[in-house]
Write an enzyme that holds these catalytic residues in place. Structure first.
Site, mmCIF file in Angstrom:
data_model
loop_
_atom_site.group_PDB
_atom_site.id
_atom_site.type_symbol
_atom_site.label_atom_id
_atom_site.label_comp_id
_atom_site.label_asym_id
_atom_site.label_seq_id
_atom_site.Cartn_x
_atom_site.Cartn_y
_atom_site.Cartn_z
ATOM 1 N N HIS A 35 -1.899 16.492 -6.055
ATOM 2 C CA HIS A 35 -1.831 14.572 -4.858
ATOM 3 C C HIS A 35 -0.322 14.892 -4.064
ATOM 4 O O HIS A 35 0.219 13.827 -5.188
ATOM 5 C CB HIS A 35 -2.331 13.667 -6.112
ATOM 6 C CG HIS A 35 -2.510 12.006 -5.099
ATOM 7 N ND1 HIS A 35 -2.562 11.050 -6.557
ATOM 8 C CD2 HIS A 35 -2.538 11.858 -3.900
ATOM 9 C CE1 HIS A 35 -2.376 10.385 -5.146
ATOM 10 N NE2 HIS A 35 -2.593 10.444 -3.715
ATOM 11 N N CYS A 65 -1.195 11.499 3.859
ATOM 12 C CA CYS A 65 -1.810 12.270 1.706
ATOM 13 C C CYS A 65 -2.953 13.101 1.727
ATOM 14 O O CYS A 65 -3.892 13.073 2.524
ATOM 15 C CB CYS A 65 -2.104 11.224 0.901
ATOM 16 S SG CYS A 65 -2.591 11.391 -0.584
ATOM 17 N N GLU A 89 0.331 -1.253 0.335
ATOM 18 C CA GLU A 89 0.141 0.048 -0.033
ATOM 19 C C GLU A 89 0.831 1.295 0.048
ATOM 20 O O GLU A 89 1.269 1.229 0.700
ATOM 21 C CB GLU A 89 -0.737 -0.143 0.972
ATOM 22 C CG GLU A 89 -1.735 0.588 1.360
ATOM 23 C CD GLU A 89 -1.922 2.016 -0.129
ATOM 24 O OE1 GLU A 89 -3.381 1.823 -0.586
ATOM 25 O OE2 GLU A 89 -1.526 3.514 0.211
ATOM 26 N N LYS A 90 0.839 1.635 -0.956
ATOM 27 C CA LYS A 90 1.491 3.307 -1.170
ATOM 28 C C LYS A 90 1.673 4.728 0.005
ATOM 29 O O LYS A 90 2.630 5.178 -0.540
ATOM 30 C CB LYS A 90 1.368 3.635 -2.420
ATOM 31 C CG LYS A 90 0.689 4.358 -3.051
ATOM 32 C CD LYS A 90 0.273 4.532 -4.625
ATOM 33 C CE LYS A 90 -1.605 5.735 -4.548
ATOM 34 N NZ LYS A 90 -1.912 4.327 -5.879
ATOM 35 N N HIS A 91 0.548 4.483 0.324
ATOM 36 C CA HIS A 91 0.355 5.621 1.195
ATOM 37 C C HIS A 91 1.482 5.327 3.038
ATOM 38 O O HIS A 91 1.734 5.970 3.804
ATOM 39 C CB HIS A 91 -0.658 5.848 1.738
ATOM 40 C CG HIS A 91 -1.426 6.743 0.452
ATOM 41 N ND1 HIS A 91 -2.046 5.529 -0.043
ATOM 42 C CD2 HIS A 91 -1.048 7.655 0.117
ATOM 43 C CE1 HIS A 91 -2.811 6.480 -1.244
ATOM 44 N NE2 HIS A 91 -2.157 7.929 -0.828
ATOM 45 N N HIS A 138 4.309 7.087 -4.993
ATOM 46 C CA HIS A 138 3.126 7.808 -4.895
ATOM 47 C C HIS A 138 3.202 8.677 -5.902
ATOM 48 O O HIS A 138 4.175 8.767 -5.633
ATOM 49 C CB HIS A 138 3.136 8.288 -2.966
ATOM 50 C CG HIS A 138 1.761 8.690 -3.205
ATOM 51 N ND1 HIS A 138 1.730 10.866 -3.296
ATOM 52 C CD2 HIS A 138 0.671 8.423 -2.312
ATOM 53 C CE1 HIS A 138 0.798 10.359 -2.847
ATOM 54 N NE2 HIS A 138 0.139 9.795 -2.498
ATOM 55 N N HIS A 169 -5.703 11.496 0.215
ATOM 56 C CA HIS A 169 -6.373 9.318 0.665
ATOM 57 C C HIS A 169 -5.647 9.608 2.389
ATOM 58 O O HIS A 169 -6.018 8.479 3.248
ATOM 59 C CB HIS A 169 -5.634 8.848 0.110
ATOM 60 C CG HIS A 169 -6.013 8.583 -0.649
ATOM 61 N ND1 HIS A 169 -4.642 9.236 -2.224
ATOM 62 C CD2 HIS A 169 -7.391 8.560 -1.470
ATOM 63 C CE1 HIS A 169 -5.590 8.674 -3.842
ATOM 64 N NE2 HIS A 169 -6.694 8.735 -3.217
HETATM 65 FE FE FE Z 1 -2.661 9.612 -2.445
#
Ligand code: FE
Length: 128
Positions: A49, A113, A13-15, A43, A116
């Site tokens: 973003h 983020c 999960e990139k976050h 990301h 997100h």
């Molecule tokens: Fe994000």
């Protein structure tokens, strides 16, 4: 607060902030902690973003309250007078800080983020 932080494996999960440091550290001797978002899965990091900050805490074994090690803001998101994503300057959400402790415990990092929300991860360390 814990209800608004999401958690996952940072490799999937990139976050999720990746916490990289030794598993075993020497008592009262400073060691480096590398914190990053997007280590395995990049990301976007655009004007629209991006990751605004990463913060890191330490909770020593047997203690009730965590202490904050640091908070790191990322402020370059490609914006310029010409418009979004035109400056070519983008902060990479990655930082190395240093910390020492006499006690074992748990390092927890949080990241934000702008789209997100809040993410967290933890890593246990032992002291020798
Ligand atoms: Fe994000």
């Amino acid at each position: 607060m814990k209800d608004i932080y999401q958690s996952a494996d940072w490799k999937k999960e990139k976050h999720v902030p990746a916490i990289e440091c030794f598993d075993r550290v020497k008592k009262a001797e400073a060691f480096e902690i590398k914190l990053s978002v997007g280590k395995e899965i990049a990301h976007p990091n655009t004007t629209e973003h991006h990751i605004d900050w990463i913060e890191v805490y330490f909770l020593a074994e047997g203690e009730k309250f965590a202490c904050q090690i640091g908070r790191f803001e990322f402020a370059a998101h490609g914006a310029s007078a010409q418009g979004p994503n035109t400056s070519t300057m983008f902060a990479n959400p990655e930082v190395v800080c240093s910390f020492k402790t006499d006690k074992a415990g748990s390092i927890t990092a949080g990241s934000y983020c702008n789209i997100h929300g809040l993410w967290q991860s933890s890593k246990a360390i032992t002291v020798v």
